[in-house]
Design a protein around this motif. Sequence first.
Motif, short mmCIF file in Angstrom:
data_model
loop_
_atom_site.label_atom_id
_atom_site.label_comp_id
_atom_site.label_asym_id
_atom_site.label_seq_id
_atom_site.Cartn_x
_atom_site.Cartn_y
_atom_site.Cartn_z
N ASP A 108 14.58 59.97 42.70
CA ASP A 108 13.13 59.97 42.54
C ASP A 108 12.50 58.93 43.48
O ASP A 108 12.64 57.72 43.28
N LEU B 51 10.22 56.29 41.86
CA LEU B 51 10.95 55.28 41.09
C LEU B 51 11.64 54.30 42.03
O LEU B 51 11.67 53.10 41.79
N PRO C 264 11.16 55.30 30.45
CA PRO C 264 10.55 54.80 31.69
C PRO C 264 10.89 53.34 31.98
O PRO C 264 10.99 52.53 31.07
N ALA D 62 13.70 69.57 29.95
CA ALA D 62 13.37 68.21 29.50
C ALA D 62 13.38 67.26 30.69
O ALA D 62 12.44 66.49 30.89
N HIS D 63 14.41 67.34 31.48
CA HIS D 63 14.54 66.43 32.61
C HIS D 63 13.39 66.62 33.61
O HIS D 63 12.76 65.67 34.05
N GLN E 62 10.06 65.45 32.20
CA GLN E 62 9.97 64.00 31.99
C GLN E 62 9.96 63.20 33.28
O GLN E 62 9.28 62.17 33.36
N VAL F 190 7.83 59.85 33.90
CA VAL F 190 8.53 58.57 33.99
C VAL F 190 8.11 57.84 35.25
O VAL F 190 7.86 56.63 35.25
N ALA F 191 7.98 58.60 36.36
CA ALA F 191 7.58 57.98 37.62
C ALA F 191 6.16 57.42 37.52
O ALA F 191 5.89 56.30 37.94
N GLN G 127 4.59 56.45 34.89
CA GLN G 127 4.60 55.25 34.05
C GLN G 127 5.12 54.03 34.80
O GLN G 127 4.57 52.94 34.67
N LEU H 13 5.46 61.97 26.75
CA LEU H 13 6.92 61.89 26.83
C LEU H 13 7.55 62.11 25.46
O LEU H 13 8.53 62.84 25.32
N THR I 53 10.01 65.21 24.29
CA THR I 53 11.31 64.95 23.67
C THR I 53 11.40 65.65 22.32
O THR I 53 12.38 66.32 22.02
#
Lengths: 127, 413
Positions: A13, A16, A106, B189-190, B193, B197-198, B200, B233, B237
Amino acid sequence: MKHRPKILLVDDDVDLVKVMSGALESKAYEVLVAYNGQEGLEKARKEKPDLVVLDILMPVADGFTFADQFSKDPALAKIPVLALTSFSESLGQPFPFEVSEYIVKPIKPKDLVAKVEGSLKKAGTSQ
Amino acid sequence: MSLTQRYYRSLYEIAAVINSAGTPENVLNTIVETVAKALDVKGCSLMLLTPDRKDLLQTAAYGLSDWYVHKGQLSADKSIPQVLKGKPVAVLNATEDERVQYREQAKREGITSMLSAPVLFRKDVVGLIRVYTANQHDFTADEISFVQVVANLGAIALENARRLEQCFTEVDKLEEERRQFVRFLSVVAHDLQSPLVAIQSLLSYMVDGYTGEITEGQKDLMQRGIRRVDELLTLITDLLDIPRIGAGQLEREKVELSLHELVKQVVESLSSVAQKKGIVLKVELPESLPKVYASKRRLQQVLNNLISNAINYTREGMVLVRLKEYDNEITIETMDTGIGILPAELPRVFDEFFRGSNVGTKGTGLGLSISKRIIEAHGGKIWVESPCPETGKGSKFTFTLPQIRKLGRVSET
Protein backbone atom coordinates in the motif's frame (compact mmCIF):
# COMPACT_ATOMS: atom_id res chain seq x y z
CA MET A 1 30.32 6.07 15.70
CA LYS A 2 26.58 5.93 15.96
CA HIS A 3 24.93 3.34 13.82
CA ARG A 4 21.81 4.53 12.04
CA PRO A 5 19.34 1.58 12.13
CA LYS A 6 18.07 0.39 8.77
CA ILE A 7 14.37 -0.46 8.57
CA LEU A 8 12.92 -2.42 5.65
CA LEU A 9 9.21 -1.74 4.99
CA VAL A 10 7.46 -4.50 3.04
CA ASP A 11 3.95 -3.36 2.15
CA ASP A 12 1.98 -3.07 -1.10
CA ASP A 13 0.00 0.00 0.00
CA VAL A 14 1.73 3.13 -1.32
CA ASP A 15 -0.07 5.47 1.10
CA LEU A 16 0.75 3.35 4.14
CA VAL A 17 4.37 3.18 3.02
CA LYS A 18 4.42 6.99 2.73
CA VAL A 19 3.08 7.39 6.27
CA MET A 20 5.34 4.75 7.77
CA SER A 21 8.50 5.89 6.04
CA GLY A 22 7.76 9.52 6.90
CA ALA A 23 7.30 8.71 10.57
CA LEU A 24 10.43 6.57 10.73
CA GLU A 25 12.60 8.98 8.77
CA SER A 26 11.63 11.78 11.15
CA LYS A 27 13.27 9.66 13.84
CA ALA A 28 16.44 9.44 11.74
CA TYR A 29 16.01 5.81 10.75
CA GLU A 30 17.22 4.76 7.35
CA VAL A 31 14.15 3.45 5.53
CA LEU A 32 14.14 0.95 2.66
CA VAL A 33 10.92 0.05 0.86
CA ALA A 34 9.70 -3.06 -0.95
CA TYR A 35 6.21 -3.35 -2.43
CA ASN A 36 5.89 -7.12 -2.35
CA GLY A 37 7.35 -10.15 -0.60
CA GLN A 38 9.68 -11.11 -3.43
CA GLU A 39 11.20 -7.65 -3.66
CA GLY A 40 11.36 -7.61 0.14
CA LEU A 41 13.43 -10.80 0.26
CA GLU A 42 15.85 -9.50 -2.35
CA LYS A 43 16.33 -6.20 -0.52
CA ALA A 44 16.68 -7.95 2.82
CA ARG A 45 19.45 -10.21 1.45
CA LYS A 46 21.29 -7.31 -0.13
CA GLU A 47 20.89 -4.66 2.57
CA LYS A 48 20.73 -6.70 5.82
CA PRO A 49 18.29 -4.38 7.60
CA ASP A 50 18.11 -4.15 11.41
CA LEU A 51 14.37 -4.69 11.37
CA VAL A 52 11.62 -5.61 8.91
CA VAL A 53 8.08 -4.20 9.02
CA LEU A 54 6.00 -6.74 7.15
CA ASP A 55 2.45 -6.58 5.80
CA ILE A 56 0.80 -9.99 5.95
CA LEU A 57 -1.64 -9.78 3.06
CA MET A 58 0.06 -8.74 -0.18
CA PRO A 59 -0.08 -9.79 -3.80
CA VAL A 60 3.06 -11.51 -5.20
CA ALA A 61 4.51 -13.52 -2.32
CA ASP A 62 2.47 -12.52 0.71
CA GLY A 63 3.76 -12.01 4.23
CA PHE A 64 3.53 -15.71 5.06
CA THR A 65 5.64 -16.71 2.09
CA PHE A 66 8.08 -13.93 2.87
CA ALA A 67 8.40 -14.92 6.54
CA ASP A 68 8.78 -18.57 5.67
CA GLN A 69 11.73 -17.96 3.33
CA PHE A 70 13.09 -15.23 5.55
CA SER A 71 13.29 -17.50 8.60
CA LYS A 72 14.96 -20.26 6.55
CA ASP A 73 17.78 -17.95 5.47
CA PRO A 74 20.50 -18.11 8.18
CA ALA A 75 21.74 -14.65 7.18
CA LEU A 76 18.32 -13.13 7.85
CA ALA A 77 16.65 -15.32 10.47
CA LYS A 78 17.91 -13.24 13.41
CA ILE A 79 16.53 -9.95 12.09
CA PRO A 80 13.39 -8.99 14.06
CA VAL A 81 10.11 -8.86 12.10
CA LEU A 82 7.27 -6.54 13.02
CA ALA A 83 4.10 -7.82 11.39
CA LEU A 84 1.22 -5.64 10.21
CA THR A 85 -2.18 -7.26 10.36
CA SER A 86 -5.72 -6.03 9.94
CA PHE A 87 -8.20 -6.25 12.79
CA SER A 88 -10.33 -9.01 11.30
CA GLU A 89 -7.36 -11.28 10.70
CA SER A 90 -5.87 -10.87 14.14
CA LEU A 91 -8.16 -11.12 17.18
CA GLY A 92 -5.68 -13.11 19.17
CA GLN A 93 -4.88 -15.63 16.47
CA PRO A 94 -1.34 -16.91 16.71
CA PHE A 95 0.89 -16.21 13.73
CA PRO A 96 2.00 -19.29 11.88
CA PHE A 97 5.56 -17.98 12.06
CA GLU A 98 7.60 -16.18 14.65
CA VAL A 99 7.40 -12.41 14.76
CA SER A 100 8.95 -10.24 17.40
CA GLU A 101 5.98 -7.89 17.54
CA TYR A 102 2.86 -7.04 15.61
CA ILE A 103 0.71 -4.01 14.92
CA VAL A 104 -3.00 -4.18 14.23
CA LYS A 105 -4.07 -1.89 11.40
CA PRO A 106 -5.05 0.98 11.17
CA ILE A 107 -1.52 2.09 11.93
CA LYS A 108 -0.98 5.11 14.10
CA PRO A 109 2.44 6.51 13.14
CA LYS A 110 3.34 7.13 16.78
CA ASP A 111 2.56 3.50 17.71
CA LEU A 112 4.66 2.28 14.82
CA VAL A 113 7.63 4.34 15.94
CA ALA A 114 7.22 3.10 19.52
CA LYS A 115 7.04 -0.55 18.45
CA VAL A 116 10.02 -0.19 16.14
CA GLU A 117 12.05 1.36 18.98
CA GLY A 118 10.94 -1.39 21.36
CA SER A 119 11.81 -4.21 18.95
CA LEU A 120 15.23 -2.74 18.19
CA LYS A 121 15.97 -2.32 21.88
CA LYS A 122 15.04 -5.94 22.48
CA ALA A 123 17.34 -6.98 19.67
CA GLY A 124 20.10 -4.73 21.00
CA THR A 125 20.30 -2.36 18.01
CA SER A 126 18.87 0.85 19.44
CA GLN A 127 20.19 4.25 18.35
CA MET B 1 -31.87 -77.45 3.99
CA SER B 2 -34.85 -77.43 1.64
CA LEU B 3 -34.83 -75.39 -1.52
CA THR B 4 -37.31 -72.91 -0.06
CA GLN B 5 -35.19 -72.55 3.06
CA ARG B 6 -32.14 -71.90 0.93
CA TYR B 7 -33.98 -69.21 -1.02
CA TYR B 8 -35.20 -67.55 2.15
CA ARG B 9 -31.72 -67.56 3.56
CA SER B 10 -30.30 -66.00 0.43
CA LEU B 11 -32.94 -63.30 0.36
CA TYR B 12 -32.19 -62.59 4.00
CA GLU B 13 -28.48 -62.23 3.25
CA ILE B 14 -29.13 -59.93 0.33
CA ALA B 15 -31.53 -57.77 2.35
CA ALA B 16 -28.92 -57.53 5.10
CA VAL B 17 -26.21 -56.28 2.77
CA ILE B 18 -28.60 -53.78 1.19
CA ASN B 19 -29.46 -52.52 4.66
CA SER B 20 -25.82 -52.21 5.66
CA ALA B 21 -25.49 -49.37 3.14
CA GLY B 22 -22.34 -50.82 1.66
CA THR B 23 -20.87 -49.52 -1.56
CA PRO B 24 -22.88 -50.35 -4.70
CA GLU B 25 -20.06 -52.65 -5.80
CA ASN B 26 -20.21 -54.53 -2.53
CA VAL B 27 -23.99 -54.96 -2.64
CA LEU B 28 -24.07 -56.18 -6.25
CA ASN B 29 -21.20 -58.60 -5.72
CA THR B 30 -23.02 -60.09 -2.75
CA ILE B 31 -26.17 -60.47 -4.83
CA VAL B 32 -24.55 -62.39 -7.70
CA GLU B 33 -22.58 -64.61 -5.36
CA THR B 34 -25.61 -65.41 -3.19
CA VAL B 35 -27.76 -66.27 -6.20
CA ALA B 36 -25.16 -68.55 -7.72
CA LYS B 37 -24.74 -70.39 -4.42
CA ALA B 38 -28.46 -70.62 -3.67
CA LEU B 39 -29.22 -72.13 -7.10
CA ASP B 40 -26.02 -74.18 -7.05
CA VAL B 41 -25.07 -73.12 -10.58
CA LYS B 42 -21.88 -72.18 -12.42
CA GLY B 43 -22.23 -68.45 -12.16
CA CYS B 44 -24.32 -65.34 -12.05
CA SER B 45 -23.90 -61.82 -13.37
CA LEU B 46 -25.66 -58.48 -13.26
CA MET B 47 -25.68 -56.08 -16.18
CA LEU B 48 -27.05 -52.58 -16.40
CA LEU B 49 -28.42 -50.72 -19.38
CA THR B 50 -26.45 -47.71 -20.53
CA PRO B 51 -28.36 -44.40 -20.35
CA ASP B 52 -29.12 -44.57 -24.09
CA ARG B 53 -30.49 -48.09 -23.50
CA LYS B 54 -28.47 -49.49 -26.42
CA ASP B 55 -25.87 -51.50 -24.52
CA LEU B 56 -25.51 -53.50 -21.38
CA LEU B 57 -22.62 -53.02 -18.97
CA GLN B 58 -21.28 -55.94 -16.98
CA THR B 59 -21.53 -54.61 -13.43
CA ALA B 60 -21.00 -57.63 -11.17
CA ALA B 61 -20.13 -61.25 -11.87
CA TYR B 62 -19.52 -64.45 -9.94
CA GLY B 63 -18.17 -67.79 -11.18
CA LEU B 64 -17.22 -66.47 -14.63
CA SER B 65 -13.73 -66.02 -16.05
CA ASP B 66 -12.41 -62.49 -16.61
CA TRP B 67 -12.08 -63.34 -20.23
CA TYR B 68 -15.77 -64.17 -20.50
CA VAL B 69 -16.87 -61.14 -18.50
CA HIS B 70 -14.91 -58.87 -20.84
CA LYS B 71 -15.75 -60.71 -24.05
CA GLY B 72 -17.16 -57.61 -25.72
CA GLN B 73 -19.94 -55.08 -25.89
CA LEU B 74 -23.36 -56.51 -25.12
CA SER B 75 -25.90 -55.02 -27.45
CA ALA B 76 -29.37 -54.57 -25.99
CA ASP B 77 -30.98 -55.40 -29.35
CA LYS B 78 -29.42 -58.81 -29.64
CA SER B 79 -29.57 -59.71 -25.98
CA ILE B 80 -32.99 -61.01 -25.61
CA PRO B 81 -35.41 -58.18 -26.24
CA GLN B 82 -38.05 -60.04 -24.28
CA VAL B 83 -36.10 -59.61 -21.03
CA LEU B 84 -35.82 -55.93 -21.68
CA LYS B 85 -39.57 -55.81 -22.07
CA GLY B 86 -39.84 -57.12 -18.50
CA LYS B 87 -40.13 -60.90 -18.73
CA PRO B 88 -37.64 -63.56 -17.59
CA VAL B 89 -36.26 -65.76 -20.35
CA ALA B 90 -34.68 -69.20 -20.02
CA VAL B 91 -32.39 -70.50 -22.76
CA LEU B 92 -31.81 -74.21 -22.74
CA ASN B 93 -28.74 -74.24 -24.99
CA ALA B 94 -26.89 -70.95 -25.05
CA THR B 95 -24.26 -72.20 -27.48
CA GLU B 96 -26.84 -72.64 -30.24
CA ASP B 97 -29.75 -70.36 -29.45
CA GLU B 98 -30.03 -67.41 -31.88
CA ARG B 99 -31.07 -65.11 -29.06
CA VAL B 100 -27.63 -65.35 -27.48
CA GLN B 101 -25.10 -62.83 -28.82
CA TYR B 102 -21.87 -64.59 -27.84
CA ARG B 103 -22.59 -68.27 -28.50
CA GLU B 104 -19.01 -69.27 -29.30
CA GLN B 105 -17.68 -67.60 -26.19
CA ALA B 106 -20.36 -69.30 -24.05
CA LYS B 107 -19.18 -72.62 -25.38
CA ARG B 108 -15.57 -71.86 -24.56
CA GLU B 109 -16.57 -70.73 -21.06
CA GLY B 110 -18.44 -74.00 -20.53
CA ILE B 111 -21.89 -72.52 -20.29
CA THR B 112 -24.91 -74.51 -21.43
CA SER B 113 -28.14 -73.04 -20.07
CA MET B 114 -28.91 -69.43 -19.18
CA LEU B 115 -31.67 -67.71 -17.29
CA SER B 116 -32.11 -63.94 -17.69
CA ALA B 117 -34.44 -61.84 -15.55
CA PRO B 118 -35.07 -58.12 -15.87
CA VAL B 119 -33.94 -55.76 -13.11
CA LEU B 120 -37.01 -53.61 -12.73
CA PHE B 121 -37.17 -50.30 -11.03
CA ARG B 122 -40.58 -48.59 -10.91
CA LYS B 123 -41.73 -50.63 -13.92
CA ASP B 124 -38.65 -49.61 -15.92
CA VAL B 125 -36.12 -52.20 -16.95
CA VAL B 126 -32.73 -50.88 -15.84
CA GLY B 127 -30.69 -54.03 -16.49
CA LEU B 128 -30.73 -57.76 -16.16
CA ILE B 129 -29.51 -60.53 -13.92
CA ARG B 130 -28.29 -63.71 -15.59
CA VAL B 131 -27.71 -67.19 -14.23
CA TYR B 132 -25.38 -69.68 -16.02
CA THR B 133 -25.28 -73.46 -15.71
CA ALA B 134 -22.57 -75.84 -16.84
CA ASN B 135 -24.95 -78.64 -17.70
CA GLN B 136 -28.16 -78.34 -19.61
CA HIS B 137 -30.82 -77.27 -17.16
CA ASP B 138 -34.53 -76.58 -17.49
CA PHE B 139 -35.19 -73.76 -14.99
CA THR B 140 -38.19 -74.40 -12.77
CA ALA B 141 -40.91 -71.88 -12.00
CA ASP B 142 -39.56 -71.61 -8.43
CA GLU B 143 -36.06 -70.85 -9.62
CA ILE B 144 -37.32 -68.26 -12.08
CA SER B 145 -39.40 -66.46 -9.48
CA PHE B 146 -36.51 -66.55 -7.00
CA VAL B 147 -34.19 -64.90 -9.50
CA GLN B 148 -36.88 -62.37 -10.33
CA VAL B 149 -37.28 -61.40 -6.64
CA VAL B 150 -33.52 -61.01 -6.27
CA ALA B 151 -33.38 -58.88 -9.40
CA ASN B 152 -35.96 -56.54 -7.92
CA LEU B 153 -34.04 -56.30 -4.65
CA GLY B 154 -30.98 -55.47 -6.70
CA ALA B 155 -32.82 -52.57 -8.29
CA ILE B 156 -33.66 -51.16 -4.88
CA ALA B 157 -30.07 -51.56 -3.75
CA LEU B 158 -28.84 -49.78 -6.84
CA GLU B 159 -31.25 -46.93 -6.41
CA ASN B 160 -30.24 -46.55 -2.75
CA ALA B 161 -26.60 -46.49 -3.68
CA ARG B 162 -27.21 -43.96 -6.44
CA ARG B 163 -29.09 -41.65 -4.11
CA LEU B 164 -26.41 -41.93 -1.47
CA GLU B 165 -23.77 -41.07 -4.01
CA GLN B 166 -25.87 -38.12 -5.19
CA CYS B 167 -26.16 -36.92 -1.59
CA PHE B 168 -22.41 -37.12 -1.11
CA THR B 169 -21.78 -35.21 -4.34
CA GLU B 170 -24.30 -32.60 -3.27
CA VAL B 171 -22.72 -32.24 0.18
CA ASP B 172 -19.26 -31.93 -1.38
CA LYS B 173 -20.54 -29.27 -3.75
CA LEU B 174 -22.14 -27.27 -0.94
CA GLU B 175 -19.02 -27.54 1.18
CA GLU B 176 -16.87 -26.31 -1.71
CA GLU B 177 -19.28 -23.44 -2.39
CA ARG B 178 -19.13 -22.46 1.25
CA ARG B 179 -15.33 -22.54 1.23
CA GLN B 180 -15.26 -20.38 -1.86
CA PHE B 181 -17.72 -17.95 -0.30
CA VAL B 182 -15.60 -17.60 2.84
CA ARG B 183 -12.50 -17.06 0.69
CA PHE B 184 -14.42 -14.47 -1.32
CA LEU B 185 -15.43 -12.73 1.90
CA SER B 186 -11.83 -12.54 3.07
CA VAL B 187 -10.85 -10.87 -0.18
CA VAL B 188 -13.79 -8.47 0.03
CA ALA B 189 -12.89 -7.65 3.64
CA HIS B 190 -9.30 -6.95 2.74
CA ASP B 191 -10.14 -4.84 -0.32
CA LEU B 192 -12.77 -2.79 1.49
CA GLN B 193 -10.59 -2.22 4.53
CA SER B 194 -7.30 -1.38 2.83
CA PRO B 195 -8.25 2.08 1.51
CA LEU B 196 -9.91 2.96 4.80
CA VAL B 197 -6.87 1.87 6.75
CA ALA B 198 -4.73 4.05 4.49
CA ILE B 199 -7.03 7.07 4.97
CA GLN B 200 -6.87 6.63 8.72
CA SER B 201 -3.12 6.36 8.76
CA LEU B 202 -2.78 9.46 6.57
CA LEU B 203 -5.06 11.42 8.92
CA SER B 204 -3.22 10.16 12.02
CA TYR B 205 0.04 11.17 10.35
CA MET B 206 -1.20 14.75 10.14
CA VAL B 207 -2.79 14.70 13.61
CA ASP B 208 0.48 13.46 15.09
CA GLY B 209 2.19 16.54 13.59
CA TYR B 210 4.53 14.79 11.16
CA THR B 211 3.55 17.23 8.40
CA GLY B 212 4.05 20.31 10.56
CA GLU B 213 2.01 22.27 13.07
CA ILE B 214 -1.79 22.08 12.79
CA THR B 215 -4.41 24.19 14.55
CA GLU B 216 -6.74 22.78 17.22
CA GLY B 217 -9.63 23.24 14.77
CA GLN B 218 -7.90 21.23 12.06
CA LYS B 219 -6.96 18.55 14.56
CA ASP B 220 -10.56 18.24 15.74
CA LEU B 221 -11.85 17.83 12.17
CA MET B 222 -9.24 15.22 11.35
CA GLN B 223 -10.04 13.30 14.50
CA ARG B 224 -13.71 13.34 13.56
CA GLY B 225 -12.70 11.91 10.20
CA ILE B 226 -10.68 9.19 11.91
CA ARG B 227 -13.66 8.26 14.08
CA ARG B 228 -16.02 8.03 11.10
CA VAL B 229 -13.60 5.81 9.20
CA ASP B 230 -13.32 3.72 12.35
CA GLU B 231 -17.10 3.22 12.36
CA LEU B 232 -16.98 2.09 8.76
CA LEU B 233 -14.13 -0.34 9.46
CA THR B 234 -16.05 -1.89 12.35
CA LEU B 235 -19.17 -2.16 10.22
CA ILE B 236 -17.30 -3.97 7.45
CA THR B 237 -15.66 -6.34 9.92
CA ASP B 238 -19.02 -7.08 11.56
CA LEU B 239 -20.95 -7.55 8.32
CA LEU B 240 -18.42 -9.92 6.89
CA ASP B 241 -18.25 -11.78 10.16
CA ILE B 242 -21.88 -12.88 10.17
CA PRO B 243 -21.66 -15.56 7.46
CA ARG B 244 -18.43 -16.82 9.00
CA ILE B 245 -20.05 -17.80 12.31
CA GLY B 246 -22.61 -20.31 11.01
CA ALA B 247 -23.15 -23.70 12.59
CA GLY B 248 -20.09 -25.91 12.40
CA GLN B 249 -17.79 -23.17 11.15
CA LEU B 250 -16.18 -22.51 14.51
CA GLU B 251 -15.43 -26.19 15.18
CA ARG B 252 -11.93 -25.91 13.76
CA GLU B 253 -11.08 -23.09 16.15
CA LYS B 254 -12.34 -24.72 19.33
CA VAL B 255 -9.87 -25.68 22.05
CA GLU B 256 -9.99 -26.40 25.76
CA LEU B 257 -9.56 -23.12 27.53
CA SER B 258 -9.80 -21.43 30.87
CA LEU B 259 -12.22 -18.53 31.14
CA HIS B 260 -10.29 -16.99 34.03
CA GLU B 261 -7.44 -15.89 31.78
CA LEU B 262 -9.66 -14.75 28.96
CA VAL B 263 -11.93 -12.60 31.14
CA LYS B 264 -8.94 -11.05 32.88
CA GLN B 265 -7.31 -10.18 29.55
CA VAL B 266 -10.41 -8.51 28.12
CA VAL B 267 -11.12 -6.58 31.34
CA GLU B 268 -7.49 -5.47 31.46
CA SER B 269 -7.64 -4.18 27.89
CA LEU B 270 -10.78 -2.18 28.60
CA SER B 271 -9.83 -0.84 32.03
CA SER B 272 -8.29 2.35 30.68
CA VAL B 273 -11.50 3.21 28.80
CA ALA B 274 -13.53 2.71 32.01
CA GLN B 275 -11.01 4.70 33.99
CA LYS B 276 -11.23 7.64 31.60
CA LYS B 277 -15.00 7.73 32.12
CA GLY B 278 -14.62 7.39 35.88
CA ILE B 279 -16.44 4.06 35.91
CA VAL B 280 -15.45 1.26 38.28
CA LEU B 281 -14.79 -1.94 36.33
CA LYS B 282 -14.92 -4.96 38.64
CA VAL B 283 -14.52 -8.72 38.12
CA GLU B 284 -15.79 -11.49 40.40
CA LEU B 285 -14.22 -14.86 39.65
CA PRO B 286 -14.73 -18.05 41.63
CA GLU B 287 -11.52 -19.73 42.80
CA SER B 288 -11.73 -22.49 40.27
CA LEU B 289 -13.76 -23.07 37.16
CA PRO B 290 -13.94 -26.03 34.83
CA LYS B 291 -12.55 -25.46 31.37
CA VAL B 292 -14.73 -24.83 28.34
CA TYR B 293 -14.36 -26.03 24.78
CA ALA B 294 -14.42 -22.87 22.73
CA SER B 295 -12.90 -20.61 20.11
CA LYS B 296 -10.63 -18.23 22.01
CA ARG B 297 -10.85 -15.30 19.63
CA ARG B 298 -14.62 -15.60 19.28
CA LEU B 299 -15.21 -15.65 23.05
CA GLN B 300 -12.84 -12.71 23.32
CA GLN B 301 -15.03 -10.95 20.78
CA VAL B 302 -18.19 -11.63 22.82
CA LEU B 303 -16.64 -10.51 26.12
CA ASN B 304 -15.20 -7.44 24.45
CA ASN B 305 -18.58 -6.59 22.95
CA LEU B 306 -20.57 -7.02 26.19
CA ILE B 307 -18.09 -5.26 28.47
CA SER B 308 -17.40 -2.35 26.14
CA ASN B 309 -21.17 -1.91 25.59
CA ALA B 310 -21.61 -1.79 29.37
CA ILE B 311 -18.90 0.86 29.66
CA ASN B 312 -20.20 2.84 26.67
CA TYR B 313 -23.77 3.03 27.92
CA THR B 314 -22.90 3.86 31.51
CA ARG B 315 -22.32 7.47 32.52
CA GLU B 316 -21.47 6.82 36.13
CA GLY B 317 -21.31 3.98 38.58
CA MET B 318 -19.88 0.59 37.79
CA VAL B 319 -19.61 -2.36 35.49
CA LEU B 320 -19.37 -5.79 37.09
CA VAL B 321 -18.33 -8.98 35.31
CA ARG B 322 -19.17 -12.15 37.25
CA LEU B 323 -18.44 -15.79 36.47
CA LYS B 324 -20.36 -18.63 38.09
CA GLU B 325 -20.56 -22.37 37.78
CA TYR B 326 -24.09 -23.62 37.81
CA ASP B 327 -25.65 -26.94 36.90
CA ASN B 328 -23.02 -28.17 34.39
CA GLU B 329 -22.84 -24.73 32.88
CA ILE B 330 -20.65 -21.71 33.29
CA THR B 331 -22.50 -18.46 33.50
CA ILE B 332 -20.91 -15.13 32.62
CA GLU B 333 -22.79 -12.01 33.65
CA THR B 334 -22.09 -8.39 32.71
CA MET B 335 -23.97 -5.87 34.85
CA ASP B 336 -23.97 -2.12 34.65
CA THR B 337 -25.59 0.95 36.17
CA GLY B 338 -26.08 2.58 32.76
CA ILE B 339 -29.01 3.88 30.74
CA GLY B 340 -30.55 0.42 30.35
CA ILE B 341 -32.88 -0.77 27.60
CA LEU B 342 -36.49 0.33 27.12
CA PRO B 343 -38.92 -2.50 28.04
CA ALA B 344 -40.57 -2.41 24.61
CA GLU B 345 -37.20 -2.86 22.92
CA LEU B 346 -35.91 -5.74 25.04
CA PRO B 347 -37.08 -8.52 22.68
CA ARG B 348 -35.23 -6.91 19.73
CA VAL B 349 -31.87 -6.36 21.41
CA PHE B 350 -30.21 -9.31 19.61
CA ASP B 351 -31.71 -8.49 16.20
CA GLU B 352 -29.40 -7.45 13.40
CA PHE B 353 -29.05 -3.66 13.06
CA PHE B 354 -31.02 -3.03 16.23
CA ARG B 355 -30.01 0.12 18.06
CA GLY B 356 -31.77 1.27 21.22
CA SER B 357 -33.72 4.49 20.67
CA ASN B 358 -31.96 5.92 23.74
CA VAL B 359 -28.39 5.41 22.49
CA GLY B 360 -28.28 7.60 19.38
CA THR B 361 -26.27 6.27 16.45
CA LYS B 362 -23.45 4.65 18.38
CA GLY B 363 -22.30 1.28 17.12
CA THR B 364 -23.19 -0.82 14.08
CA GLY B 365 -26.15 -2.60 15.64
CA LEU B 366 -24.46 -5.88 14.82
CA GLY B 367 -22.33 -6.57 17.88
CA LEU B 368 -24.98 -8.29 19.97
CA SER B 369 -26.39 -10.31 17.10
CA ILE B 370 -22.88 -11.54 16.34
CA SER B 371 -22.34 -12.36 20.03
CA LYS B 372 -25.56 -14.36 20.03
CA ARG B 373 -24.46 -16.35 16.99
CA ILE B 374 -21.11 -17.06 18.59
CA ILE B 375 -22.60 -18.22 21.89
CA GLU B 376 -25.14 -20.42 20.14
CA ALA B 377 -22.40 -21.94 18.00
CA HIS B 378 -20.83 -22.99 21.32
CA GLY B 379 -24.03 -24.63 22.56
CA GLY B 380 -24.75 -21.80 25.00
CA LYS B 381 -27.50 -19.24 25.53
CA ILE B 382 -27.48 -15.49 25.88
CA TRP B 383 -30.14 -13.15 27.28
CA VAL B 384 -30.68 -9.68 28.68
CA GLU B 385 -32.47 -8.18 31.67
CA SER B 386 -33.14 -4.48 32.15
CA PRO B 387 -33.10 -3.04 34.70
CA CYS B 388 -30.41 -5.28 36.15
CA PRO B 389 -32.04 -7.19 39.06
CA GLU B 390 -28.95 -6.71 41.25
CA THR B 391 -28.43 -2.97 40.80
CA GLY B 392 -32.00 -1.91 40.04
CA LYS B 393 -30.81 0.04 37.00
CA GLY B 394 -28.88 -0.37 33.79
CA SER B 395 -28.86 -3.78 32.20
CA LYS B 396 -27.54 -7.26 32.75
CA PHE B 397 -26.35 -9.55 29.95
CA THR B 398 -25.89 -13.21 30.78
CA PHE B 399 -24.48 -16.00 28.66
CA THR B 400 -23.85 -19.64 29.38
CA LEU B 401 -21.30 -22.12 28.09
CA PRO B 402 -21.51 -25.85 28.56
CA GLN B 403 -18.74 -27.38 30.66
CA ILE B 404 -16.42 -29.82 29.03
CA ARG B 405 -17.81 -32.76 31.00
CA LYS B 406 -21.26 -32.25 29.55
CA LEU B 407 -19.77 -32.36 26.09
CA GLY B 408 -18.49 -35.84 26.80
CA ARG B 409 -14.92 -34.77 27.44
CA VAL B 410 -13.09 -35.78 30.58
CA SER B 411 -10.84 -33.19 32.13
CA GLU B 412 -7.43 -34.22 33.44
CA THR B 413 -8.11 -33.59 37.11
